[in-house]
Design a protein around this motif. Structure first.
Motif, PDB file in Angstrom:
ATOM      1  N   LEU A  43      -1.105  16.691 -33.425  1.00 14.05           N
ATOM      2  CA  LEU A  43      -0.381  16.377 -34.657  1.00 14.05           C
ATOM      3  C   LEU A  43      -1.331  15.742 -35.673  1.00 14.05           C
ATOM      4  N   ILE A  44      -2.143  14.807 -35.222  1.00 16.68           N
ATOM      5  CA  ILE A  44      -3.053  14.094 -36.129  1.00 16.68           C
ATOM      6  C   ILE A  44      -4.115  15.043 -36.689  1.00 16.68           C
ATOM      7  N   ARG A  45      -4.711  15.876 -35.826  1.00 13.61           N
ATOM      8  CA  ARG A  45      -5.713  16.845 -36.304  1.00 13.61           C
ATOM      9  C   ARG A  45      -5.097  17.790 -37.335  1.00 13.61           C
ATOM     10  N   ASP A  46      -3.871  18.274 -37.062  1.00 14.22           N
ATOM     11  CA  ASP A  46      -3.193  19.186 -37.988  1.00 14.22           C
ATOM     12  C   ASP A  46      -2.897  18.499 -39.318  1.00 14.22           C
ATOM     13  N   ARG A  47      -2.445  17.248 -39.246  1.00 11.40           N
ATOM     14  CA  ARG A  47      -2.156  16.489 -40.467  1.00 11.40           C
ATOM     15  C   ARG A  47      -3.412  16.362 -41.327  1.00 11.40           C
ATOM     16  N   ILE A  48      -4.516  15.995 -40.685  1.00 14.43           N
ATOM     17  CA  ILE A  48      -5.769  15.784 -41.419  1.00 14.43           C
ATOM     18  C   ILE A  48      -6.233  17.110 -42.034  1.00 14.43           C
ATOM     19  N   ALA A  49      -6.172  18.178 -41.244  1.00 12.21           N
ATOM     20  CA  ALA A  49      -6.616  19.492 -41.732  1.00 12.21           C
ATOM     21  C   ALA A  49      -5.806  19.944 -42.946  1.00 12.21           C
ATOM     22  N   SER A  50      -4.524  19.564 -42.998  1.00 10.95           N
ATOM     23  CA  SER A  50      -3.684  19.996 -44.114  1.00 10.95           C
ATOM     24  C   SER A  50      -3.603  18.940 -45.225  1.00 10.95           C
ATOM     25  N   GLY A  51      -4.397  17.880 -45.084  1.00 11.18           N
ATOM     26  CA  GLY A  51      -4.433  16.858 -46.131  1.00 11.18           C
ATOM     27  C   GLY A  51      -3.283  15.867 -46.075  1.00 11.18           C
ATOM     28  N   GLY A  52      -2.558  15.831 -44.950  1.00 11.04           N
ATOM     29  CA  GLY A  52      -1.421  14.916 -44.796  1.00 11.04           C
ATOM     30  C   GLY A  52      -1.861  13.508 -44.430  1.00 11.04           C
TER      31      GLY A  52
ATOM     32  N   VAL B 120      -2.090  10.101 -42.041  1.00 12.07           N
ATOM     33  CA  VAL B 120      -2.093   9.638 -40.648  1.00 12.07           C
ATOM     34  C   VAL B 120      -1.968   8.113 -40.597  1.00 12.07           C
ATOM     35  N   THR B 121      -1.590   7.522 -41.734  1.00 16.73           N
ATOM     36  CA  THR B 121      -1.367   6.080 -41.786  1.00 16.73           C
ATOM     37  C   THR B 121      -0.307   5.693 -40.758  1.00 16.73           C
ATOM     38  N   TYR B 122      -0.584   4.633 -39.985  1.00 18.16           N
ATOM     39  CA  TYR B 122       0.265   4.100 -38.903  1.00 18.16           C
ATOM     40  C   TYR B 122       0.290   4.990 -37.657  1.00 18.16           C
ATOM     41  N   LEU B 123      -0.418   6.113 -37.669  1.00 15.78           N
ATOM     42  CA  LEU B 123      -0.505   6.950 -36.466  1.00 15.78           C
ATOM     43  C   LEU B 123      -1.787   6.659 -35.698  1.00 15.78           C
ATOM     44  N   VAL B 124      -2.844   6.337 -36.435  1.00 15.94           N
ATOM     45  CA  VAL B 124      -4.114   5.939 -35.827  1.00 15.94           C
ATOM     46  C   VAL B 124      -4.512   4.596 -36.442  1.00 15.94           C
ATOM     47  N   PRO B 125      -5.280   3.773 -35.688  1.00 11.42           N
ATOM     48  CA  PRO B 125      -5.746   2.527 -36.292  1.00 11.42           C
ATOM     49  C   PRO B 125      -6.568   2.825 -37.551  1.00 11.42           C
ATOM     50  N   GLU B 126      -6.512   1.918 -38.504  1.00 12.21           N
ATOM     51  CA  GLU B 126      -7.181   2.120 -39.787  1.00 12.21           C
ATOM     52  C   GLU B 126      -8.683   2.375 -39.616  1.00 12.21           C
ATOM     53  N   ARG B 127      -9.319   1.661 -38.669  1.00 14.86           N
ATOM     54  CA  ARG B 127     -10.763   1.863 -38.448  1.00 14.86           C
ATOM     55  C   ARG B 127     -11.058   3.281 -37.985  1.00 14.86           C
ATOM     56  N   VAL B 128     -10.140   3.860 -37.191  1.00 16.71           N
ATOM     57  CA  VAL B 128     -10.310   5.240 -36.723  1.00 16.71           C
ATOM     58  C   VAL B 128     -10.122   6.208 -37.897  1.00 16.71           C
ATOM     59  N   SER B 129      -9.118   5.954 -38.713  1.00 19.06           N
ATOM     60  CA  SER B 129      -8.858   6.787 -39.893  1.00 19.06           C
ATOM     61  C   SER B 129     -10.062   6.775 -40.841  1.00 19.06           C
ATOM     62  N   ASP B 130     -10.631   5.590 -41.061  1.00 20.69           N
ATOM     63  CA  ASP B 130     -11.817   5.465 -41.920  1.00 20.69           C
ATOM     64  C   ASP B 130     -12.988   6.262 -41.353  1.00 20.69           C
TER      65      ASP B 130
ATOM     66  N   GLU C 129     -15.074   9.258 -43.000  1.00 23.99           N
ATOM     67  CA  GLU C 129     -16.533   9.147 -43.202  1.00 23.99           C
ATOM     68  C   GLU C 129     -17.279  10.311 -42.551  1.00 23.99           C
ATOM     69  N   GLU C 130     -16.857  10.673 -41.344  1.00 23.67           N
ATOM     70  CA  GLU C 130     -17.543  11.732 -40.587  1.00 23.67           C
ATOM     71  C   GLU C 130     -17.038  13.131 -40.950  1.00 23.67           C
ATOM     72  N   LYS C 131     -16.017  13.186 -41.824  1.00 16.27           N
ATOM     73  CA  LYS C 131     -15.410  14.457 -42.232  1.00 16.27           C
ATOM     74  C   LYS C 131     -14.947  15.298 -41.014  1.00 16.27           C
ATOM     75  N   LEU C 132     -14.217  14.644 -40.107  1.00 18.80           N
ATOM     76  CA  LEU C 132     -13.748  15.316 -38.903  1.00 18.80           C
ATOM     77  C   LEU C 132     -12.438  16.063 -39.159  1.00 18.80           C
ATOM     78  N   TYR C 133     -12.176  17.050 -38.351  1.00 16.68           N
ATOM     79  CA  TYR C 133     -10.917  17.808 -38.324  1.00 16.68           C
ATOM     80  C   TYR C 133     -10.618  18.563 -39.614  1.00 16.68           C
ATOM     81  N   GLY C 134     -11.659  18.950 -40.337  1.00 17.33           N
ATOM     82  CA  GLY C 134     -11.450  19.890 -41.429  1.00 17.33           C
ATOM     83  C   GLY C 134     -11.155  19.316 -42.793  1.00 17.33           C
ATOM     84  N   LYS C 135     -11.119  18.004 -42.939  1.00 19.44           N
ATOM     85  CA  LYS C 135     -10.919  17.407 -44.271  1.00 19.44           C
ATOM     86  C   LYS C 135     -11.839  16.208 -44.397  1.00 19.44           C
ATOM     87  N   GLY C 136     -12.447  16.048 -45.539  1.00 25.57           N
ATOM     88  CA  GLY C 136     -13.310  14.902 -45.739  1.00 25.57           C
ATOM     89  C   GLY C 136     -12.854  14.067 -46.891  1.00 25.57           C
TER      90      GLY C 136
END
Length: 191
Positions: free
Chosen positions: A159-168, A170-180, A184-191
């Motif tokens: 779900l998180i990878r799909d959200r990121i890839a589509s520009g959605g 992920v606030t409150y789904l992953v810790p903020e440090r992980v989201s950052d 930064e690393e431009k992972l899962y198709g969106k930077g």
């Protein structure tokens, strides 16, 4: 007697709040000394999705558990070559730390598959399985599984990878440090 240690394995691609909730619930309900997050090397039954390296998954776990005194990274599978079977990993852990009492945490969806696990008989002698409830799965097994009731949070790495890839979001789904870090690393198709 050594420490009572929980092991939570997974690809952690990425780690999310569901993982942290499971680890925290098991830590406190079973009175463990710590829960180790053990990122999978190359799982024998699963192709890793996304373009992440082992090093990036390790970094995300470190960022996810930062500041929690009961959570630790267990990099043992990342240091092994080739496919990783739980039995071989647990054997290494037990040889390395013979005094520790290991509790291996599995989701309710995995309990019914235990009979198919590689060297399950030997594995069940080395560790205590801890199952966490998942809706729609029966927690029945011929092997001894200690069940822990946890609040149901339906978050998945997919779900998180799909959200990121589509520009959605992920606030409150992953810790903020992980989201950052993902940004930064431009992972899962969106930077």
């Amino acid at each position: 007697m050594g420490k009572r240690v929980g092991i939570l394995g997974g690809t952690f691609n990425p780690p999310h709040l569901g993982h942290l909730i499971i680890a925290n619930e098991v830590l406190f309900q079973l009175g463990l000394d710590e829960v180790r997050f053990m990122p999978a090397g190359t799982p024998p039954h699963k192709q890793l999705k996304g373009d992440t390296t082992s090093e990036q998954r390790k970094e995300m776990v470190l960022k996810a558990i930062e500041g929690h005194t009961g959570f630790v990274l267990e990099p043992i599978e990342l240091q092994k070559e080739g496919p990783s079977y739980t039995y071989e990993t647990v054997q290494l852990l037990v040889e390395r730390e013979p005094d520790e009492e290991f509790h291996f945490i599995i989701g309710g969806d995995m309990i019914e598959y235990l009979p198919k696990w590689h060297k399950i008989e030997e594995l069940s002698q080395l560790i205590q399985f801890v199952g966490v409830n998942r809706p729609g799965y029966k927690a029945e097994s011929p092997y001894k599984v200690k069940m822990v009731e946890i609040p149901q949070i339906e978050i998945s790495s997919t779900l998180i990878r799909d959200r990121i890839a589509s520009g959605g979001t992920v606030t409150y789904l992953v810790p903020e440090r992980v989201s950052d870090y993902i940004r930064e690393e431009k992972l899962y198709g969106k930077g």
